[in-house]
Every structure is written in structure tokens, then in C-alpha cells.
Design a protein around this motif. Structure first.
Motif, PDB file in Angstrom:
ATOM      1  N   ASN A 280      -6.313 120.704  23.862  1.00  0.00           N
ATOM      2  CA  ASN A 280      -5.046 121.368  24.174  1.00  0.00           C
ATOM      3  C   ASN A 280      -3.881 120.610  23.526  1.00  0.00           C
ATOM      4  O   ASN A 280      -2.964 120.129  24.205  1.00  0.00           O
ATOM      5  CB  ASN A 280      -4.862 121.453  25.690  1.00  0.00           C
ATOM      6  CG  ASN A 280      -4.058 122.658  26.107  1.00  0.00           C
ATOM      7  OD1 ASN A 280      -3.729 123.513  25.283  1.00  0.00           O
ATOM      8  ND2 ASN A 280      -3.728 122.740  27.384  1.00  0.00           N
ATOM      9  N   LEU A 281      -3.928 120.527  22.229  1.00  0.00           N
ATOM     10  CA  LEU A 281      -3.022 119.647  21.492  1.00  0.00           C
ATOM     11  C   LEU A 281      -1.563 120.101  21.479  1.00  0.00           C
ATOM     12  O   LEU A 281      -0.673 119.258  21.359  1.00  0.00           O
ATOM     13  CB  LEU A 281      -3.515 119.493  20.056  1.00  0.00           C
ATOM     14  CG  LEU A 281      -4.502 118.346  19.825  1.00  0.00           C
ATOM     15  CD1 LEU A 281      -5.043 118.391  18.401  1.00  0.00           C
ATOM     16  CD2 LEU A 281      -3.844 117.001  20.088  1.00  0.00           C
ATOM     17  N   ALA A 282      -1.298 121.379  21.589  1.00  0.00           N
ATOM     18  CA  ALA A 282       0.099 121.830  21.537  1.00  0.00           C
ATOM     19  C   ALA A 282       0.947 121.178  22.628  1.00  0.00           C
ATOM     20  O   ALA A 282       1.962 120.536  22.333  1.00  0.00           O
ATOM     21  CB  ALA A 282       0.179 123.353  21.608  1.00  0.00           C
ATOM     22  N   PRO A 283       0.558 121.293  23.911  1.00  0.00           N
ATOM     23  CA  PRO A 283       1.359 120.599  24.940  1.00  0.00           C
ATOM     24  C   PRO A 283       1.263 119.088  24.841  1.00  0.00           C
ATOM     25  O   PRO A 283       2.239 118.381  25.127  1.00  0.00           O
ATOM     26  CB  PRO A 283       0.785 121.111  26.264  1.00  0.00           C
ATOM     27  CG  PRO A 283      -0.563 121.631  25.938  1.00  0.00           C
ATOM     28  CD  PRO A 283      -0.487 122.119  24.528  1.00  0.00           C
ATOM     29  N   ALA A 284       0.108 118.571  24.426  1.00  0.00           N
ATOM     30  CA  ALA A 284      -0.057 117.117  24.319  1.00  0.00           C
ATOM     31  C   ALA A 284       0.928 116.535  23.306  1.00  0.00           C
ATOM     32  O   ALA A 284       1.602 115.532  23.566  1.00  0.00           O
ATOM     33  CB  ALA A 284      -1.496 116.772  23.925  1.00  0.00           C
ATOM     34  N   LEU A 285       1.031 117.175  22.147  1.00  0.00           N
ATOM     35  CA  LEU A 285       1.966 116.705  21.119  1.00  0.00           C
ATOM     36  C   LEU A 285       3.417 116.919  21.542  1.00  0.00           C
ATOM     37  O   LEU A 285       4.282 116.072  21.281  1.00  0.00           O
ATOM     38  CB  LEU A 285       1.701 117.435  19.802  1.00  0.00           C
ATOM     39  CG  LEU A 285       0.448 116.998  19.031  1.00  0.00           C
ATOM     40  CD1 LEU A 285       0.124 117.999  17.944  1.00  0.00           C
ATOM     41  CD2 LEU A 285       0.646 115.603  18.436  1.00  0.00           C
ATOM     42  N   PHE A 286       3.663 118.035  22.209  1.00  0.00           N
ATOM     43  CA  PHE A 286       5.034 118.296  22.647  1.00  0.00           C
ATOM     44  C   PHE A 286       5.499 117.219  23.621  1.00  0.00           C
ATOM     45  O   PHE A 286       6.595 116.655  23.470  1.00  0.00           O
ATOM     46  CB  PHE A 286       5.136 119.675  23.297  1.00  0.00           C
ATOM     47  CG  PHE A 286       6.516 119.973  23.817  1.00  0.00           C
ATOM     48  CD1 PHE A 286       7.507 120.423  22.964  1.00  0.00           C
ATOM     49  CD2 PHE A 286       6.822 119.773  25.148  1.00  0.00           C
ATOM     50  CE1 PHE A 286       8.794 120.673  23.435  1.00  0.00           C
ATOM     51  CE2 PHE A 286       8.104 120.011  25.633  1.00  0.00           C
ATOM     52  CZ  PHE A 286       9.090 120.468  24.774  1.00  0.00           C
ATOM     53  N   TYR A 287       4.690 116.908  24.620  1.00  0.00           N
ATOM     54  CA  TYR A 287       5.105 115.923  25.614  1.00  0.00           C
ATOM     55  C   TYR A 287       5.112 114.508  25.039  1.00  0.00           C
ATOM     56  O   TYR A 287       5.869 113.649  25.500  1.00  0.00           O
ATOM     57  CB  TYR A 287       4.226 116.022  26.858  1.00  0.00           C
ATOM     58  CG  TYR A 287       4.599 117.192  27.732  1.00  0.00           C
ATOM     59  CD1 TYR A 287       5.804 117.200  28.432  1.00  0.00           C
ATOM     60  CD2 TYR A 287       3.776 118.299  27.847  1.00  0.00           C
ATOM     61  CE1 TYR A 287       6.174 118.274  29.219  1.00  0.00           C
ATOM     62  CE2 TYR A 287       4.135 119.383  28.633  1.00  0.00           C
ATOM     63  CZ  TYR A 287       5.333 119.365  29.319  1.00  0.00           C
ATOM     64  OH  TYR A 287       5.705 120.427  30.089  1.00  0.00           O
ATOM     65  N   LYS A 288       4.302 114.271  24.009  1.00  0.00           N
ATOM     66  CA  LYS A 288       4.412 112.986  23.318  1.00  0.00           C
ATOM     67  C   LYS A 288       5.788 112.877  22.664  1.00  0.00           C
ATOM     68  O   LYS A 288       6.452 111.829  22.747  1.00  0.00           O
ATOM     69  CB  LYS A 288       3.315 112.850  22.255  1.00  0.00           C
ATOM     70  CG  LYS A 288       3.429 111.555  21.457  1.00  0.00           C
ATOM     71  CD  LYS A 288       2.309 111.398  20.429  1.00  0.00           C
ATOM     72  CE  LYS A 288       2.482 110.108  19.636  1.00  0.00           C
ATOM     73  NZ  LYS A 288       1.384 109.890  18.658  1.00  0.00           N
ATOM     74  N   GLY A 289       6.226 113.964  22.033  1.00  0.00           N
ATOM     75  CA  GLY A 289       7.554 113.960  21.427  1.00  0.00           C
ATOM     76  C   GLY A 289       8.655 113.762  22.460  1.00  0.00           C
ATOM     77  O   GLY A 289       9.622 113.029  22.221  1.00  0.00           O
ATOM     78  N   VAL A 290       8.494 114.391  23.630  1.00  0.00           N
ATOM     79  CA  VAL A 290       9.488 114.231  24.692  1.00  0.00           C
ATOM     80  C   VAL A 290       9.560 112.771  25.142  1.00  0.00           C
ATOM     81  O   VAL A 290      10.648 112.213  25.342  1.00  0.00           O
ATOM     82  CB  VAL A 290       9.176 115.145  25.887  1.00  0.00           C
ATOM     83  CG1 VAL A 290      10.113 114.844  27.056  1.00  0.00           C
ATOM     84  CG2 VAL A 290       9.301 116.611  25.496  1.00  0.00           C
ATOM     85  N   ALA A 291       8.387 112.147  25.285  1.00  0.00           N
ATOM     86  CA  ALA A 291       8.363 110.737  25.696  1.00  0.00           C
ATOM     87  C   ALA A 291       9.023 109.850  24.643  1.00  0.00           C
ATOM     88  O   ALA A 291       9.790 108.939  24.972  1.00  0.00           O
ATOM     89  CB  ALA A 291       6.917 110.293  25.943  1.00  0.00           C
ATOM     90  N   GLN A 292       8.740 110.108  23.371  1.00  0.00           N
ATOM     91  CA  GLN A 292       9.349 109.321  22.290  1.00  0.00           C
ATOM     92  C   GLN A 292      10.862 109.525  22.260  1.00  0.00           C
ATOM     93  O   GLN A 292      11.628 108.574  22.093  1.00  0.00           O
ATOM     94  CB  GLN A 292       8.720 109.722  20.955  1.00  0.00           C
ATOM     95  CG  GLN A 292       7.277 109.281  20.807  1.00  0.00           C
ATOM     96  CD  GLN A 292       6.594 109.929  19.614  1.00  0.00           C
ATOM     97  OE1 GLN A 292       6.761 111.123  19.364  1.00  0.00           O
ATOM     98  NE2 GLN A 292       5.811 109.143  18.875  1.00  0.00           N
ATOM     99  N   ARG A 293      11.283 110.764  22.421  1.00  0.00           N
ATOM    100  CA  ARG A 293      12.720 111.041  22.418  1.00  0.00           C
ATOM    101  C   ARG A 293      13.408 110.429  23.634  1.00  0.00           C
ATOM    102  O   ARG A 293      14.518 109.886  23.534  1.00  0.00           O
ATOM    103  CB  ARG A 293      12.933 112.553  22.384  1.00  0.00           C
ATOM    104  CG  ARG A 293      14.368 112.965  22.099  1.00  0.00           C
ATOM    105  CD  ARG A 293      15.090 113.405  23.341  1.00  0.00           C
ATOM    106  NE  ARG A 293      14.517 114.610  23.889  1.00  0.00           N
ATOM    107  CZ  ARG A 293      14.782 115.044  25.119  1.00  0.00           C
ATOM    108  NH1 ARG A 293      15.557 114.336  25.916  1.00  0.00           N
ATOM    109  NH2 ARG A 293      14.242 116.151  25.578  1.00  0.00           N
ATOM    110  N   ALA A 294      12.751 110.474  24.803  1.00  0.00           N
ATOM    111  CA  ALA A 294      13.328 109.878  26.014  1.00  0.00           C
ATOM    112  C   ALA A 294      13.476 108.368  25.856  1.00  0.00           C
ATOM    113  O   ALA A 294      14.478 107.780  26.290  1.00  0.00           O
ATOM    114  CB  ALA A 294      12.458 110.199  27.223  1.00  0.00           C
ATOM    115  N   LEU A 295      12.482 107.742  25.227  1.00  0.00           N
ATOM    116  CA  LEU A 295      12.578 106.301  24.965  1.00  0.00           C
ATOM    117  C   LEU A 295      13.761 105.991  24.050  1.00  0.00           C
ATOM    118  O   LEU A 295      14.505 105.036  24.288  1.00  0.00           O
ATOM    119  CB  LEU A 295      11.282 105.803  24.328  1.00  0.00           C
ATOM    120  CG  LEU A 295      10.126 105.468  25.272  1.00  0.00           C
ATOM    121  CD1 LEU A 295       8.843 105.256  24.481  1.00  0.00           C
ATOM    122  CD2 LEU A 295      10.446 104.235  26.091  1.00  0.00           C
ATOM    123  N   ALA A 296      13.931 106.794  23.003  1.00  0.00           N
ATOM    124  CA  ALA A 296      15.040 106.569  22.069  1.00  0.00           C
ATOM    125  C   ALA A 296      16.385 106.775  22.760  1.00  0.00           C
ATOM    126  O   ALA A 296      17.328 106.009  22.568  1.00  0.00           O
ATOM    127  CB  ALA A 296      14.909 107.501  20.869  1.00  0.00           C
TER     128      ALA A 296
END
Length: 385
Positions: A280-296
Motif C-alpha cells: 500500500n505504497l501510496a499512503p505510505a509514501l504520502f505520510y513519509k512526506g508529511v513526516a519529513q515536511r513536519a520535521l523541516a
């Protein structure tokens, strides 16, 4: 025994005995009275045998043996355990307290290991959603110790375990560590480590350490999960998860919970594990991006070039959703986030173009939170002109 001729009536006692025997030996009469729900429809008159290795095995109404993935199983009713159907209905209706009551009753009556594991899968999640971290953890660890399949263990009860009372944290830590030593799967060990990070006891770190109250990127005066005394978790960045914009159609993964808790570093670790599973890579990649953006976003005290790289990493995760999963629910909002990354990198013209491009795809009805976010970002660009 007297003979019964072709035109003679069978005596009633003998007739009843014959019918009872016929029911016992005839397939599909009363031996198969369970039901499974697949593709939105209930299939009645089946006999469920087991759920093992992610496969539901049952005899269909016509006597054919059937196997289907547990991912396709939308409902289950067992004649021998009527409370199970009520429990799953309550769970689906988000009436988790009622679900707990019926699941516990079913669990006590269940004799088969496969059924106990299936019930515990719903039970720990119901406990988690009622905020009962102690019982959620206890039930989850019971599944681990029983050697349950990884499908049941991939989304540990992070939210409620993070809120376990201080008086129960030491005991919870011991229980998790015992199960961790017995777990044979690396994926399960990582899930247990995630829970351990939620309950471990840290001493307050000095101001200026990421994740410390008073440090930029951390909600003032609050500590993140597991920060009540012990060894400080260096490099663990926390922020205000309540300010994050997340899709209304949320994933059931611990990444979402960790984001909402504001534990951005741990959210990224969990997101990386989900991407590595390639499921289920679509949500997995999306939430990875959210985590990276939240860290930034939270790292306001970081070196500018390092922070820029964090935003670009987030942009790459979002672009993978846009390019490879363009027909999914996540693609339009991933593109919106790409625009935000450009805006943070100083490329406001590209950001403006992206916002205009996705405006027609992010409607208020389907994406209420992101529709509002889009309007705010567009207004922000106008204000800086």
C-alpha cells in the motif's frame, strides 16, 4: 423393525430420527450456518474452518472449499460465537466500548487458537481507541507471544500506550522487553521497539535539545511521549501535531498516530518501515512526506542548508506519489505539498503555478482540510507580493 412400503407413512418417531440423521450427513443443511462478508455482500450458509497465514478457509454454500485473503474479509459471523458478529458490527460503527464487551465474551469462549488471535486483533485496537493503553498493550503482547501472524501485529497500539499512566510505565517496559526477546520477526521487534519508545522513561533534557520543552519546534511547556524521566532521547524532534493538516481518510498506521502526537522523528522512522514493506505504497509514501515536511517545519533552529534538504526530501516523497500513484486519493494533495516545498525553498512562482493547477482537483467536499490549506497558502503568496 416393520418394513415400510412405498405408499405407507413412516411412523412419526422414526421419521424424526430419520430427518435428524439426514441433517447430520447432508452438506449445507445445518452444518454450515456461518457467514462471511466479501465485496460488500454477505455469503451465508458457509462453514469457517480457520484463518491462518492471512488466509480465510471455509466451505461454501455449495460444499466447495474456498480460500480468500483476510484483507478481503469485511465481516464474519460464527454460529458457535454469536457475540463475534455483534462485536464486529460495533467496531465498524466505532462503538468501541460495546465491541470490547462482546470481544471479551467471545475470547473467553473461543477454543481454537486462530479464533483467539483473530478476536485479539480487534480487541487490542478497540482498547486502543477507548484509550485503555494497559489492556491494549496486554492484548497486543498476547498476540506477539502466541506467534500470531504479522498482519495482526503491523499496527501496534501506539496512541493509548503513549498515554499509559506513569505508575504503569515500568511494568509496561518490562513486558514489552520480554516479548521483544521472544519475537522472531524483525518487523515485530521493530513494532515492539516503537511501543517501548512510547513508554520508556527519560529525564528532562537541557534546553536546546530537539524534543525538549522550550526548544524551537516543540510545543512550549509540553513533553512528548515517554519523556517523564531517565535518559534523554537525543535528536528526537517533537512539535505540535494538532496543527498538522492530515487527510480525513486516515491510514490505520502508527505513522498517523505519531504525527498527531507530534513525535515527528519517530513518525519518520515508522514511515520508512512502512515504505520498506512495499505494501500500500501510496499512503505510505504520502505520510513519509508529511513526516519529513513536519520535521523541516519544526526545525526552525537548524542550519538553513540542512533544513532545505529536509524539505527537498519531503518533496521527493510527495512526487513519488504524484508520478506512480496519480489516480489515488493521495495524488492531488501530494502535489499541493510539492508546491509548499517549492514555496519554502523560495521558488514562489513554481509554488503559485502548482497551487493553480491543483485547485480544481482539491474540492471542499472530498478534501475539506486540504481545500482550506490550499486557500491559505494561496493567500500567503498574495500577501508576500
Amino acid at each position: 423393525m416393520p418394513k415400510i412400503g412405498r405408499n405407507q407413512m413412516m411412523p412419526r418417531p422414526l421419521l424424526l430420527t430419520f430427518v435428524a440423521l439426514l441433517v447430520l450427513v447432508t452438506p449445507g443443511v445445518s452444518a454450515r450456518a456461518d457467514s462471511v462478508k466479501l465485496g460488500g455482500f454477505w455469503i451465508e450458509g458457509v462453514s469457517v474452518h480457520k484463518i491462518v497465514d492471512g488466509i480465510v478457509s471455509y466451505t461454501g454454500p455449495t460444499g466447495v472449499e474456498v480460500e480468500t485473503s483476510i484483507d478481503q474479509l469485511e465481516g464474519l459471523k460464527l454460529t458457535a460465537h454469536p457475540k463475534l458478529g455483534e462485536a464486529l458490527d460495533a467496531f465498524t460503527a466505532e462503538d468501541y466500548k460495546t465491541a470490547v464487551t462482546h470481544l471479551v465474551a467471545t475470547r473467553r469462549a473461543a477454543k481454537d487458537a486462530w479464533l483467539r488471535n483473530y478476536v485479539d486483533w480487534f480487541l487490542f485496537r478497540a482498547y486502543d481507541r477507548t484509550g485503555d493503553g494497559v489492556n491494549a498493550l496486554k492484548t497486543y503482547l498476547a498476540l506477539v507471544d502466541a506467534g500470531a501472524e504479522e498482519k495482526y501485529l503491523e499496527n501496534p497500539p501506539v496512541r493509548s500506550v503513549a498515554a499509559v499512566p506513569d505508575t504503569a510505565r515500568a511494568s509496561a517496559t518490562d513486558s514489552i522487553e520480554r516479548s521483544q526477546t521472544r519475537a522472531s520477526s524483525e518487523a515485530v521487534k521493530e513494532s515492539l521497539q516503537m511501543l517501548l519508545d512510547m513508554v520508556k522513561v527519560d529525564t528532562p533534557a537541557t534546553p536546546g535539545t530537539p524534543g525538549t520543552p522550550g526548544t524551537p519546534g516543540t510545543e512550549p511547556g509540553t513533553a512528548g511521549p515517554g519523556s517523564s524521566g531517565g535518559t534523554p532521547d537525543q535528536g528526537r524532534v517533537r512539535g505540535d501535531g494538532s496543527k498538522l493538516i492530515l487527510p480525513a481518510r486516515k491510514s490505520d498506521s502508527p505513522v498517523v498516530v505519531l504525527l498527531e502526537l507530534g513525535d515527528f522523528s519517530k513518525a519518520l522512522e515508522a514511515a520508512n518501515r512502512e515504505v520498506e514493506r512495499r505494501d500500500n505504497l501510496a499512503p505510505a509514501l504520502f505520510y513519509k512526506g508529511v513526516a519529513q515536511r513536519a520535521l523541516a517545519d519544526a526545525a526552525s533552529n537548524m542550519d538553513a542548508s540542512a533544513r532545505r534538504k529536509m524539505y527537498l526530501d519531503a518533496g521527493l516523497s510527495f512526487m513519488r506519489v504524484v508520478v506512480y500513484y496519480e489516480n489515488t486519493h493521495y495524488a492531488p494533495i501530494a502535489m499541493l505539498e510539492v508546491g509548499y516545498v517549492h514555496q519554502q525553498a523560495g521558488d514562489t512562482e513554481t509554488a503559485r503555478q502548482i497551487y493553480e493547477e491543483v485547485a480544481g482537483r482539491i474540492g471542499e467536499a472530498e478534501y475539506p482540510n486540504y481545500h482550506k490549506r490550499l486557500l491559505e497558502l494561496q493567500r500567503g503568496l498574495t500577501a508576500t507580493q
